[in-house]
Design a protein around this motif. Structure first.
Motif, short mmCIF file in Angstrom:
data_model
loop_
_atom_site.label_atom_id
_atom_site.label_comp_id
_atom_site.label_asym_id
_atom_site.label_seq_id
_atom_site.Cartn_x
_atom_site.Cartn_y
_atom_site.Cartn_z
N LEU A 182 0.92 -1.33 0.04
CA LEU A 182 -0.04 0.22 0.04
C LEU A 182 0.81 1.16 -0.04
CD1 LEU A 182 -3.06 -0.90 2.33
CD2 LEU A 182 -2.92 -0.35 -0.37
N PRO A 183 2.05 1.20 0.68
CA PRO A 183 2.68 2.50 0.69
C PRO A 183 2.97 3.01 -0.67
CG PRO A 183 3.31 1.27 2.38
CD PRO A 183 2.44 0.39 1.81
N GLY A 184 3.57 2.32 -1.67
CA GLY A 184 3.84 2.45 -2.90
C GLY A 184 2.67 2.89 -3.97
N LYS A 185 1.49 2.21 -3.77
CA LYS A 185 0.24 2.20 -4.37
C LYS A 185 -0.35 3.65 -4.13
CE LYS A 185 0.19 -1.51 -6.83
NZ LYS A 185 0.41 -1.46 -8.17
N LEU A 186 -0.01 4.09 -2.75
CA LEU A 186 -0.61 5.32 -2.37
C LEU A 186 0.29 6.45 -3.02
CD1 LEU A 186 -1.31 4.71 1.48
CD2 LEU A 186 -3.07 5.21 -0.28
N ARG A 187 1.37 6.30 -2.93
CA ARG A 187 2.26 7.27 -3.54
C ARG A 187 1.93 7.56 -5.19
NH1 ARG A 187 6.38 5.15 -0.37
NH2 ARG A 187 7.19 3.65 -2.04
N GLU A 188 1.58 6.37 -5.87
CA GLU A 188 1.19 6.33 -7.25
C GLU A 188 -0.07 7.09 -7.61
OE1 GLU A 188 0.95 2.29 -8.56
OE2 GLU A 188 3.26 1.98 -8.51
N ALA A 189 -0.80 6.73 -6.50
CA ALA A 189 -2.35 7.47 -6.74
C ALA A 189 -2.03 8.84 -6.35
CB ALA A 189 -3.23 6.72 -5.29
N TYR A 190 -1.26 9.26 -5.45
CA TYR A 190 -1.16 10.70 -5.15
C TYR A 190 -0.51 11.40 -6.44
CZ TYR A 190 0.17 15.31 -3.14
OH TYR A 190 0.19 16.45 -2.91
N VAL A 191 0.43 10.66 -7.08
CA VAL A 191 0.92 11.17 -8.49
C VAL A 191 0.11 11.30 -9.32
CG1 VAL A 191 2.75 10.76 -10.17
CG2 VAL A 191 3.23 10.43 -8.00
N SER A 192 -0.99 10.25 -9.77
CA SER A 192 -2.03 10.08 -10.66
C SER A 192 -2.83 11.38 -10.30
CB SER A 192 -2.78 8.76 -10.67
OG SER A 192 -3.75 8.69 -11.40
N PHE A 193 -3.14 11.44 -9.05
CA PHE A 193 -4.23 12.72 -8.79
C PHE A 193 -3.52 14.03 -9.21
CE2 PHE A 193 -5.29 16.13 -5.49
CZ PHE A 193 -6.43 16.24 -5.85
N SER A 194 -2.21 14.27 -8.94
CA SER A 194 -1.70 15.53 -9.31
C SER A 194 -1.53 15.57 -10.90
CB SER A 194 -0.09 15.43 -8.62
OG SER A 194 0.09 15.39 -7.25
N ARG A 195 -1.71 14.63 -11.64
CA ARG A 195 -1.30 14.69 -12.97
C ARG A 195 -3.17 14.80 -13.61
NH1 ARG A 195 3.18 10.24 -14.42
NH2 ARG A 195 4.84 11.37 -13.28
N GLU A 196 -3.70 13.84 -13.08
CA GLU A 196 -4.98 13.64 -13.93
C GLU A 196 -6.23 14.53 -13.19
OE1 GLU A 196 -5.85 9.50 -14.09
OE2 GLU A 196 -3.65 9.14 -14.97
N GLY A 197 -6.10 14.69 -12.02
CA GLY A 197 -7.16 15.56 -11.00
C GLY A 197 -8.03 14.35 -10.53
N THR A 198 -9.38 14.67 -10.54
CA THR A 198 -10.37 13.79 -9.88
C THR A 198 -10.60 12.55 -10.49
OG1 THR A 198 -12.06 14.71 -10.71
CG2 THR A 198 -11.33 15.33 -8.72
N THR A 199 -10.05 12.30 -12.02
CA THR A 199 -10.23 11.09 -12.60
C THR A 199 -9.62 10.04 -12.14
OG1 THR A 199 -8.95 12.01 -14.47
CG2 THR A 199 -11.21 12.35 -14.55
N TYR A 200 -8.45 10.20 -11.33
CA TYR A 200 -7.45 9.17 -11.04
C TYR A 200 -8.27 8.08 -10.17
CZ TYR A 200 -7.55 10.34 -5.93
OH TYR A 200 -8.15 10.20 -4.58
N ILE A 201 -9.51 8.63 -9.56
CA ILE A 201 -10.21 7.75 -8.64
C ILE A 201 -10.83 6.62 -9.40
CG2 ILE A 201 -12.45 8.71 -8.80
CD1 ILE A 201 -10.79 7.72 -5.64
N LEU A 202 -10.98 6.57 -10.77
CA LEU A 202 -11.51 5.49 -11.47
C LEU A 202 -10.56 4.56 -11.63
CD1 LEU A 202 -13.29 7.75 -14.44
CD2 LEU A 202 -14.19 6.65 -12.29
N THR A 203 -9.26 4.83 -11.45
CA THR A 203 -8.14 3.76 -11.70
C THR A 203 -7.38 3.49 -10.47
OG1 THR A 203 -6.45 5.46 -12.37
CG2 THR A 203 -7.49 4.19 -14.06
#
Length: 1444
Positions: free
Chosen positions: A35-56
């Protein structure tokens, strides 16, 4: 990207399985290591894509949610950081989308999915944080240790919670329903957000003041959901659940409801909540006190904020007034009071609001008598609140006051306290004025009522005026014609110009023409006068004149004017009369209003006066709160000029002796407020003059006991500095009459005040001795013995209150030649023959006390005084009778005896206290000097060079020290013996003593009351005799019989009262001499005078409680005082027993004697009185062992009772005791004593009530078993008695049949000897003999018992009498009765019954005989005389007596 449907799950497991096609399902869950690595990936994705990151990356955050408790704090915070930033971005995206007119349906669906995902995660994470933050008390691990709560690393839950709620508030406030198709937000989304809000409210932290913003944010979200998304019903139910389970929610819900009403117009929420609370089962509310308490707190607090919202639901609230939950009743009453206070108060109310106000106040009146004390107390508090705000209607003032007065006798202390507080507020806020003098109000009311009656009678006698018709007062015909003439002329011209058919003049009469003119038909009239035949056109003027003649006619203008003037004059006169009538009616209405006002004020004042006796009783309450409130009430009533309040003000003076500091302080403050009223330390002399005048007025109306209390009060004020020195100066000026217009009474009052001040500050007297002597013992004192007496009392204050042996200095005493004693001596001698002043005896008493207190050699001074008095008597005696007796005025002789008695008493006190203390003081000084010399010798010994010599001297010194101690003790004994010898053989019995020469005179006056009929003389002589007896035991023993003869035969109450008090002193001084006469002292409790009875009871109380007299059976006389008609005697008796019960086993030891004496038929105590007395005493026995022992003693006494009345009394005493397991076993052990009395009236009922009360009080199985066993015994005894009665009836029936079948009776057989046979055949009985069963049918219930045979009754009674020891005379009577009964038994036949019955009865009788003999000393204490030696006593009785 493929768009899917996200369904908000009810629980997390629903996201792992598909329920509908196209639903989003969590495909992969990550471990806590991934989970620590996945959470970092999710935060990076949110920074790039915005709220649509939640779909992935929803799976990543969902995995963090699932494994929330397993993650480290930093990882939890990382996941929360992503979600919290997502909600902020989501709000921005939704706002842009809604403001964009070009919306794509696919993007809209995607935005809805993103919204639901992010909001779901936000709510889920925040709920986890809330669950973790809840501290559950007592949560421990299996090992017993508490779990260690992790410490958040930089995570502030309060700020993050507030941020999330504000973000949700922004989201909900936007029209997000447009995102859905159709535009309705699904209910799951609404519930998701709402559940988070309710979860936040469950946290106890929400009740803190700093959480006010969070509470407002929560209810802004809930309010939006209710307003826009149909969440009202769910919100109501959830709030009810929160209130039911969480106590801290009520204040937050109140604040939230107000927020919802103000911002979202959710006014119906209050009605819905009240309706839901009303639907809760009342029985559940009564059982679940916590939930009902939460509901009540919520409703009451909400009503204080928005009372108007509760007006629509008054009917729903009224239902709770009849339910069991008292907290809800309190809440509803509080709501009604708030509605009246804030919405329905004031004078500008319409009829509908007034009616509603009266309807709301009616339950407040009714529940002043609620069954629960909390409701009564709360109702009184609400009326108190309404009274403070002047919200009580004038029509209810008197009713509220009268009902509040009834609550003063409430059994609950808080109710009484609130009732008094309400009375005070009603008095302070009454609309009738600042003063409530009842007598003045009554007189004014009567005078105004008489005035109103006169006004009404005058109006009825006034003649009626003639009414004038206003229609007659119109204009004249001429004036009317002048007004209509131009219009008629115009109508004539118009008629001439028109070509119409005209009517002939003859077709209309004059009346018709006049009517047409009055109705303005001018043209029609004109056409009437135009003719068709006329060739020439008629002149309009002529036509007008013709019409005028017809309308006006021949009216006399002068007469018409005169009539008009007369009519106008009449109208003016009528208007003046009408105005006069209206003014009179206005005066009458004003008078009526004044009378009504006075009636209301008189009724209000009457209710206040009626409350005063009840509040006076509360001054004697055991509860401090009652006393404090009663003091405040009387202070307020006194300030409102309520005259009867003075009795309460005077009664609370005695509370200055209270052991409670609060009570004592309250009394001091009350009197300072009423009489001193000193606001600042510096007051003017005028103000001091007023203070002294107030205190003087208080002294003038006080009794002797109140003066003692007032002295203590003033001493406290002087010690605390509340009474300034300028007041002392005013007192001296008033005493010396230096102030103008000072009366003798004011001078004496000022001297009394100075005496009271000297109790705390003796310098006030010592610095002004010359003033006291010159004024009080000078010329004014010679003319006014009351002033001289008060002066002596003031001078006595200079002496110490208690003689001290520790002080080395000699006591303060003045030489015999001092001015004080010379003036006192002069007044005593010269005032002897001044018979017009009745206060000489009072002065003489205080003067003798003053001389013996302050003078050196007081006996020499008083010896000279007595000699001079006797010389005056001899000189003033005119004639000497033949027998050598002097003829002396009874008043002079009375005064001599008063002085002689006081001298004897003070001489005793002088020797026993002052001389003895002085001897001990001198001995102590000598001992101290001796110790100093001994100490010096010891120092010399220690410095000696040779040890042997020092050792020998040290031993000698130790021996001498022990001898000194022994000598000191012997010296004390010698001094006491010396004083005792002087008192016994010299003062009143010595040959050369002056008092011994007067003793025969004292004895002679007391021995010859017929010769000396003057009551004052005999009073002084009896008191003098008692004082002489106090001095010498020899003189006391010689004249003790004379003293008691005077005590019993004197007709004056004051003599008997004085001698009773003297008996108490004699008992203290010579207890062995007085002890045989103690019954005579108890007999004064049956005196005809209530004053003598009160005095006797007071003296006996003092003697018994201080262990000065042995408590015997006569204490039953004190018990009978409980039913005395005098309430003071009854109260003193009850107080005595309550204090006596505190002395270990004292009351228990005398209870048998009390019961035996009171239930004795010879005592003649009525049954109801017996019950009242025993009920008041036995309730004081609280120890279990004492109860058990009394149970056994009373049962044994019950077996030996002789009458049914005794049995009822004893069984009633049993019912007053508390039964436990051991007591019940005692009942079973001595059941034979009870079984014999079962048939008597009331015994079974009393036993059943005892068993029922015991069964209710104890739930132990053992006790219930004993109770069942006793109940079985009762039933068995009743059945056996019934069987015996049936046997008797059968024998009677068979004997009657045989007697009727034979013509003549059989010959009697001789009765066999008792040694051969003790029974006679039934067939051989003669039915004509007395005692035969045939005669039993004719016996009355008074002659036989329904369950016993007469012969057996006599046998049992004879055995009982033998078992009870009596005095010699009673034993003789008893033996005579036994002989008569034996003769009757020899002559009477004995019924022949079965052997089982006979043997059982014999055993029964033996058991009863044993019962009566074992507790013989409990039966009748007065019968403890010697047994009669001439008669034989049965063996069992003798053995029982020998054992005792």
């Amino acid at each position: 990207m493929t768009v899917f449907e996200f369904v908000i799950p009810e629980n997390k497991e629903d996201l792992r399985q598909v329920s509908i096609s196209g639903q989003y399902v969590v495909e992969q869950e990550y471990s806590k290591h991934e989970l620590p690595g996945k959470l970092r990936e999710a935060y990076v994705s949110f920074s790039r894509e915005g709220t649509t990151y939640i779909l992935t990356h929803f799976d990543t955050l969902f995995s963090s949610l699932i494994k929330f408790d397993q993650l480290a704090l930093s990882q939890q915070n990382d996941a929360w950081k992503v979600v919290s930033q997502s909600i902020t971005q989501l709000n921005s995206d939704i706002n842009k989308y809604l403001n964009n007119s070009n919306s794509n349906p696919d993007s809209c669906h995607e935005l809805v999915t993103i919204t639901k995902m992010i909001v779901y995660l936000l709510c889920a994470f925040l709920q986890n944080y809330e669950t973790r933050s809840l501290v559950v008390p007592g949560s421990e691990t299996k090992s017993g240790r508490k779990k260690k709560t992790p410490v958040d690393d930089g995570f502030d839950l309060e700020s993050e919670r507030n941020f999330a709620l504000v973000s949700l508030d922004h989201l909900i406030q936007m029209p997000i329903h447009k995102l859905w198709s159709p535009p309705v937000v699904e209910q799951e989304f609404v519930n998701l957000v709402a559940n988070l809000c309710y979860k936040v409210l469950e946290n106890p932290v929400i009740s803190h003041v700093r959480m006010k913003g969070t509470v407002e944010a929560v209810f802004r979200v809930i309010g939006a959901l209710v307003k826009r998304y149909n969440h009202g019903l769910s919100c109501t139910l959830r709030m009810i659940q929160l209130l039911q389970h969480f106590e801290h929610v009520a204040p937050a819900c109140v604040h939230g409801i107000i927020t919802m009403i103000e911002h979202f117009n959710c006014g119906s929420m209050v009605v819905d909540l009240v309706r839901e609370i009303g639907q809760v089962d009342p029985h559940d509310l009564a059982r679940d006190t916590s939930s009902s308490r939460n509901y009540a707190a919520f409703l009451s607090e909400l009503a204080e904020k928005i009372p108007s919202s509760f007006i629509p639901c008054i009917s729903l609230l009224s239902v709770h007034l009849d339910e069991e939950s008292f907290t809800l009743r309190n809440s509803v009453l509080s709501i009604f009071a708030e509605i009246v206070l804030q919405e329905l108060s004031g004078e500008n109310l319409d009829d509908r609001k007034r009616e509603l106000r009266d309807q709301l106040l009616e339950p407040l009146l009714e529940h002043l008598h609620d069954v629960h004390s909390f409701v009564r107390s709360k109702t009184l508090q609400l009326w108190h609140k309404l009274s403070l705000k002047q919200a009580i209607p004038l029509s209810l003032q008197h009713k509220v006051l009268s009902m509040t007065t009834g609550r003063l006798n409430d059994k609950t202390g808080t109710v009484r306290k609130n009732a008094i507080q309400l009375l005070i507020v009603l008095m302070q806020g009454n609309p009738y004025g600042e003063r409530l003098p009842l007598a003045e109000l009554a007189a004014k009311k009567e005078s105004e009522e008489a005035k109103l009656k006169e006004m009404l009678q005058g109006r009825e006698n006034q003649p009626q005026k003639i009414q004038i018709d206003p229609s007659k007062c119109g204009p004249t015909k001429t004036e009317l014609w002048n007004a209509m003439e131009p219009e008629i002329l115009i109508a004539i011209h118009e008629a001439l110009n028109e070509d119409v058919d005209s009517m002939s003049m003859s077709e209309l009469t004059d009346d018709q023409i006049v009517e047409l003119l009055n109705t303005c038909n001018y043209k029609k009239v004109a056409k009437t006068f135009i003719s068709d035949d006329s060739e020439d056109q008629e002149d309009p003027t002529e036509i007008l004149e013709k019409i005028k003649m017809i309308f006006v006619g021949d009216e006399d203008e002068a007469g018409e004017k005169e009539a008009l003037e007369r009519l106008v004059h009449n109208v003016a006169e009528q208007e003046a009369q009408q105005q006069t009538v209206e003014e009179e009616s206005k005066e009458i209405s004003q008078q009526r209003m004044l009378v009504l006002y006075l009636r209301d004020s008189h009724a209000f004042a009457s209710s206040v006066y009626a409350a005063i006796p009840m509040v006076c009783q509360l001054l004697c309450s055991k509860h401090t709160s009652d006393i404090l409130e009663a003091i405040n009430f009387f202070v307020t009533a006194f300030e409102f000029d309520v005259l009867d309040a003075m009795q309460g003000v005077r009664r609370m003076l005695s509370l200055i002796w209270s052991s409670e500091d609060d009570v004592k302080k309250a009394v001091v403050e009350a009197y300072k407020r009423l009489y001193m009223n000193i606001e600042s330390a510096e007051i003017s002399k005028r103000r001091a003059h007023q203070v002294v005048s107030n205190l003087s007025a208080l002294i003038s109306m006080s009794t002797q006991g109140e003066l003692a209390s007032l002295e203590e009060l003033i001493a406290v004020c002087v010690a605390s500095g509340d009474l300034p020195k300028i007041c002392f100066q005013v007192m001296w000026e008033k005493f010396s009459m230096a102030l103008p217009d000072t009366t003798e009474e004011e001078s004496r009052s000022a001297l009394m005040l100075l005496t009271m001040v000297a109790s705390a500050q003796v310098q006030v007297v010592t610095s002004n001795v010359n003033v006291l002597v010159s004024v009080g013992l000078g010329e004014r004192g010679a003319k006014d013995f009351r002033l001289a007496h008060l002066t002596c009392a003031a001078l006595i204050k200079m002496a110490p209150t208690k003689a001290s042996t520790d002080c080395k200095d000699e006591p303060m005493r003045f030489p015999p030649t001092h001015e004080i004693f010379q003036c006192s001596k002069k007044l005593l001698v010269e005032g002897l023959t001044r018979l017009e002043d009745p206060y000489y005896s009072q002065f003489a008493t205080s003067a003798v006390s003053l001389i013996y207190t302050l003078a050196e050699h007081p006996d020499m001074i008083m010896g000279e005084v007595l000699k001079e008095m006797c010389a005056i008597v001899y000189k003033s005696s005119r004639d000497i009778a033949e027998n050598g007796e002097l003829e002396v005025s009874s008043t002079v002789l009375t005064r001599i005896l008063v002085v002689a008695g006081q001298v004897a008493l003070r001489q005793l006190i002088h020797l026993d206290v002052h001389v003895y203390s002085e001897l001990r003081r001198r001995a102590r000084v000598r001992e101290e000097k001796h110790e100093e010399s001994t100490k010096l010798k010891r120092n010399l010994i220690q410095s000696a060079s040779r040890r042997r010599l020092s050792t020998r001297l040290q031993a000698e010194q130790n021996d001498s020290g022990e001898e000194d101690e022994l000598v000191g003790a012997v010296a004390d004994d010698d001094e006491a013996e010396y004083v005792r010898k002087i008192c016994e053989s010299e003062i009143v019995t010595g040959v050369e003593s002056l008092l011994s020469l007067l003793a025969p005179l004292v004895v002679h006056v007391n021995s010859n009351p017929a010769k000396y009929p003057d009551a004052s003389l005999r009073t002084a002589a009896s008191l003098c005799l008692a004082e002489f007896m106090l001095v010498s035991p020899q003189f006391c023993s010689q004249h003790l019989r004379l003293l008691f003869t005077v005590l019993e035969k004197s007709p004056e109450d004051v003599i008997r009262s004085n001698l009773v008090i003297a008996m108490g002193d004699l008992n203290f001084r010579f207890p062995n001499l007085i002890e045989p006469w103690t019954p005579n002292l108890y007999s004064r409790l049956r005196d005809d005078s209530p004053a003598v009875k009160r005095t006797t009871l007071n003296v006996l109380t003092h003697l018994i409680l201080n262990d000065m007299v042995k408590v015997k059976g006569q204490i039953s006389d004190i018990a009978l005082c409980i039913i005395d008609p005098d309430p003071r005697i009854s109260g003193m008796s009850r107080m005595f027993f309550s204090e006596f019960a505190r002395k270990a086993n004292a009351l228990y030891n005398v209870m048998p004697d009390i019961i035996s004496r009171l239930c004795d038929p010879e005592a003649g105590v009525a049954e109801e009185d017996f019950r009242v007395v025993l009920k008041g005493i036995m309730v004081l026995i609280q120890k279990d062992k004492q109860n058990e022992s009394l149970v056994e003693k009373i049962i044994l006494r019950l077996g030996a009772s002789r009458t049914e009345r005794q049995s009822r009394d004893l069984i009633f005493c049993l019912s007053l005791l508390t039964f436990n397991e051991r007591s019940l076993r005692r009942v079973l052990e001595h059941w034979n004593c009870i079984a014999d009395k079962i048939h008597e009236e009331g015994v079974i009922d009393s036993l059943n009530s005892i068993l029922a009360a015991t069964k209710k009080a104890f739930a132990k199985q053992e006790i219930r078993g004993l109770i069942e066993e006793i109940e079985a015994k009762i039933q068995e005894t009743v059945d056996n008695a019934t069987d015996e009665q049936q046997v008797i009836r059968k024998a009677q029936a068979s004997q009657a049949v045989k007697a009727s079948s034979k013509g003549k009776p059989k010959r009697k057989k001789p009765v066999k000897n008792s040694s051969e046979s003790d029974e006679v055949s039934m067939e051989e009985d003669d039915p004509d003999m007395p005692g035969h069963p045939a005669h039993l049918e004719k016996a009355t219930p008074h002659n036989r018992s329904p369950l016993r045979k007469p012969v057996r009754q006599r046998e049992q009674s004879s055995r009982k009498r033998i078992a009870v020891p009596q005095s010699s005379s009673s034993n003789d009577e008893l033996n005579a009765e036994e002989e008569e009964e034996e003769e009757e038994e020899e002559a009477m036949p004995v019924f022949k019954l079965q052997k089982e019955t006979r043997s059982s009865r014999a055993m029964h009788r033996r058991a009863k005989a044993n019962c009566g003999s074992e507790e013989d000393d409990f039966i009748k204490p007065s019968s403890r005389g010697k047994a009669n030696q001439t008669k034989e006593v049965p063996e069992k009785t003798k053995s029982s007596r020998s054992r005792r």
